[in-house]
Scaffold this active site. Structure first.
Site, PDB file in Angstrom:
ATOM      1  N   LYS A  76      20.343   7.193   4.133  1.00 18.72           N
ATOM      2  CA  LYS A  76      20.127   7.373   2.697  1.00 18.72           C
ATOM      3  C   LYS A  76      21.018   8.520   2.214  1.00 18.72           C
ATOM      4  O   LYS A  76      21.153   9.532   2.913  1.00 18.72           O
ATOM      5  CB  LYS A  76      18.649   7.687   2.462  1.00 18.72           C
ATOM      6  CG  LYS A  76      18.233   7.750   1.004  1.00 18.72           C
ATOM      7  CD  LYS A  76      16.715   7.939   0.879  1.00 18.72           C
ATOM      8  CE  LYS A  76      16.258   7.956  -0.565  1.00 18.72           C
ATOM      9  NZ  LYS A  76      14.785   8.080  -0.695  1.00 18.72           N
ATOM     10  N   SER A 151      12.528   4.725  -3.763  1.00 20.75           N
ATOM     11  CA  SER A 151      13.906   5.056  -4.032  1.00 20.75           C
ATOM     12  C   SER A 151      14.860   4.725  -2.883  1.00 20.75           C
ATOM     13  O   SER A 151      16.064   4.689  -3.093  1.00 20.75           O
ATOM     14  CB  SER A 151      14.001   6.553  -4.326  1.00 20.75           C
ATOM     15  OG  SER A 151      13.649   7.305  -3.170  1.00 20.75           O
ATOM     16  N   SER A 175       8.582   5.994  -1.268  1.00 15.30           N
ATOM     17  CA  SER A 175       9.968   5.508  -1.265  1.00 15.30           C
ATOM     18  C   SER A 175      10.483   4.892   0.025  1.00 15.30           C
ATOM     19  O   SER A 175      11.575   4.341   0.038  1.00 15.30           O
ATOM     20  CB  SER A 175      10.914   6.626  -1.671  1.00 15.30           C
ATOM     21  OG  SER A 175      10.899   6.753  -3.061  1.00 15.30           O
TER      22      SER A 175
END
Ligand code: GLN
Length: 483
Positions: A76, A151, A175
Site C-alpha cells: 500500500k 482504503s 480498510s
C-alpha cells in the site's frame, strides 16, 4: 500461476518448476495488461522487481532462502519505501521519495519478497471506496463499474485480479477488511500494536494497524509471521511474543464457542449477506464449534465515536504537511500564511480537508469536552462490551460489511452513507482487537465477506478458524475472469 497460493508458489520455486524471475515477469505482464483498467498501482517498480527476483533466485540456489524468498508482493502506498515514491495517494506527497524504509516493508525485503510496486488507496487512508485518490479510483475486478472498497482498495483489487501473490494493507476503521470483503479475498487486521507502525504514514495513530491481504488464511498466516513483532522504534508496538501462525492452522475447532453479536444481525444487513452468514454458521457447527448469541450493546455508538476520534488524530497528524518540511509547496507564496493555506488547499483533497476541519473543531477549547472526551468514554464502553463477550465465547462471527461492492459514484456525494459502510468493522478498531475477513459467498457475482473477531493477540486462533473454514469451502478459490 497468477492465482496460486503462496505455499504453492514457494513449492514451485523450491521444485524449480519456475524461477522468481519468471514468476515476477508473469505478474508484471498481467499488471501491464490490466492496470490501465483497474488502476490498482500508483507505482510499478518493474526494474527493481526483476533485480530483486534475480537476487532471490541466487539466494535460493545457495540455500539461504527467507520465508517469502522470491514471492512477488505489492505494498500500500503509505508504507515508506526508501528511494521509491510514497504518495499516500495525495497530491501533497505526489513528489515524496522517503529517505528510509518502513519496518513492514523492510521485513518483507529481509524475508526475500519481491516488491512489484505501490498500490492505490484512498488519500491518507480516508475512505471506504477508493474514490478519494489523487490518482483516480480503483475498479473492482469482479465488476469494473463498482468500487473495490477502501482504503486499501488497490491492494485488494490487485490480489483479487492476480496481479500479485499478496499485498499489505492498513486498517484504521476497516480498510483491510472492507476491501477484502468487496474483492473476495482474505484480510487480517491484527491486534493494535502487533505490527510496527514505523514508516507507515499516520492517519489516526491510536487505531492504525498494518496487516496482510491474500488469497487465504493460510497465506495470511505466513505473511503475518514476517510482519509481526516488537519494534524498539515504535513505542506503541507490543512486547508480546509472536506465535507460530502457520503451525497452528490444523487445530480442530471442537470445543470452540463462537458468539453471534445480535446487534450485527439487524435490518441494516442485506438479506443475501444474512443468508450467506447462516450457511457459514452451519459450516462452523459441522466443524464442531458451539454457537451462542451474545450482545455488544454499544455497537450503534461506534461510528459516531470513530468519526470524532479518527479526525481528531488526523488533524494533529496532518499538521506536519505545511509546505515546509514534506512534499508539495504552492507556487510563489506571498507570505507565510499564504504558503500554509495554499499548500494545504492545493495539496489535500476534499475528504481529507473535511476530516481536518472536523478534527480541529472537536479538539478546540470550547468543544473538547462535548465531543472528544465523550467519544473517548464511548470508546471505553465499546471495549468493555467486547471484554464481556469474550468472557463467554472464544470468537465472534459476523458480517464484514452491510452490503456488497457498490457502483462507483453511488455514495460519494453522501459522506454519512459512506461512513456507515464501516459499521461492522469500526467497533473492533476502537477496541484494538484482531479480526479476519474472508469470503463466504456471492450475490449476483459479487463476493460476500464473513468476519471473525478474536480476543487480544489471538491472531493464531483466528487464522486457524479461517483456515478450517477454507478447508471445507471454496469461496476463497473463486476469482474474477478479466476481459
Ligand atoms: N473508511 C474508514 C474511514 O474512512 C476507515 C478507513 C481506514 O480504515 N483507513 O475512516
Amino acid at each position: 500461476m497468477s492465482f496460486k497460493s503462496i505455499s504453492e508458489l514457494l513449492n514451485g520455486l523450491t521444485q524449480k518448476e519456475f524461477s522468481s524471475v519468471e514468476l515476477t515477469r508473469d505478474y508484471l505482464k498481467r499488471i501491464q495488461q490490466y492496470n490501465a483498467e483497474l488502476n490498482c498501482f500508483i507505482t510499478i517498480a518493474e526494474d527493481q522487481a526483476v533485480e530483486a527476483a534475480e537476487t532471490a533466485d541466487k539466494r535460493r540456489e545457495t540455500g539461504a532462502a527467507g520465508l517469502l524468498e522470491g514471492i512477488p508482493v505489492a505494498h500500500k502506498d503509505l508504507f515508506c519505501t526508501e528511494g521509491t515514491l510514497t504518495s499516500c495517494a495525495s497530491n501533497m506527497l505526489s513528489n515524496f521519495i522517503p529517505p528510509y524504509e518502513s519496518t513492514v516493508t523492510r521485513r518483507f525485503l529481509e524475508a526475500g519478497a519481491v516488491c512489484l510496486g505501490k498500490t492505490n488507496m484512498d488519500e491518507f487512508a480516508m475512505g471506504s471506496s477508493n474514490e478519494n485518490s489523487h490518482f483516480g479510483p480503483v475498479r473492482n475486478p469482479w465488476d469494473s463499474t463498482r468500487v473495490p472498497g477502501g482504503s486499501s482498495g488497490g491492494s485488494a483489487a490487485a490480489v483479487a485480479a492476480g496481479l500479485c501473490a499478496a499485498a499489505t494493507g492498513t486498517d484504521t476503521g476497516g480498510s483491510i477488511r472492507q476491501p477484502a470483503a468487496f474483492c473476495g479475498i482474505t484480510g487480517l487486521k491484527p491486534t493494535y500494536g502487533r505490527i510496527s507502525r514505523l514508516g507507515m504514514i499516520a492517519f489516526a495513530s491510536s487505531l492504525d494497524q498494518a496487516g496482510p491481504m491474500a488469497r487465504s488464511a493460510e497465506d495470511c498466516a505466513l505473511l503475518l509471521q514476517v510482519m509481526a513483532g516488537h519494534d524498539p522504534m515504535d513505542s506503541t508496538s507490543a512486547q508480546q511474543a509472536v506465535d507460530q501462525y502457520s503451525h497452528n492452522l490444523g487445530s480442530e475447532l471442537k470445543g470452540l464457542t463462537i458468539g453471534l453479536p445480535k446487534e450485527y444481525y439487524n435490518e441494516g444487513l442485506d438479506p443475501t449477506i444474512g443468508q450467506a452468514l447462516q450457511e457459514a454458521i452451519k459450516t462452523y457447527e459441522s466443524l464442531g464449534a458451539t454457537i451462542k448469541e451474545v450482545s455488544l450493546p454499544h455497537t450503534s455508538l461506534s461510528v459516531p465515536a470513530y468519526y470524532v476520534i479518527a479526525p481528531a488524530e488526523a488533524s494533529a497528524n496532518l499538521a506536519r504537511f505545511d509546505g515546509v518540511r514534506y512534499g508539495k509547496r504552492c507556487d510563489s507564496p506571498a507570505d507565510l500564511d499564504d504558503l500554509y493555506m495554499r499548500t494545504r488547499a492545493e495539496g489535500f483533497g476534499a475528504e481529507v480537508q473535511r476530516r481536518i476541519l472536523i478534527g480541529t473543531y472537536v479538539l478546540s477549547a470550547g468543544y473538547f469536552d462535548a465531543y472528544y472526551r465523550q467519544a473517548q468514554k464511548i470508546r471505553r464502553l465499546i471495549k468493555n462490551d467486547f471484554v464481556e463477550a469474550f468472557g463467554q465465547v472464544d470468537l465472534l462471527l459476523c458480517p464484514t460489511t452491510p452490503d456488497c461492492a457498490f457502483p462507483l459514484g453511488s455514495k460519494s456525494a453522501d459522506p454519512v452513507q459512506m461512513y456507515l459502510e464501516d459499521i461492522f468493522t469500526i467497533p473492533t478498531s476502537l477496541a484494538g482487537l484482531p479480526a479476519l475477513a474472508l469470503p463466504c459467498g456471492q450475490a449476483n457475482g459479487l463476493p460476500i465477506g464473513l468476519q471473525l473477531i478474536g480476543n487480544y493477540f489471538q491472531e493464531a486462533r483466528l487464522l486457524n478458524a479461517g483456515h478450517q473454514y477454507q478447508q471445507r469451502t471454496d469461496w476463497h478459490l473463486q476469482h474474477p475472469t478479466l476481459g
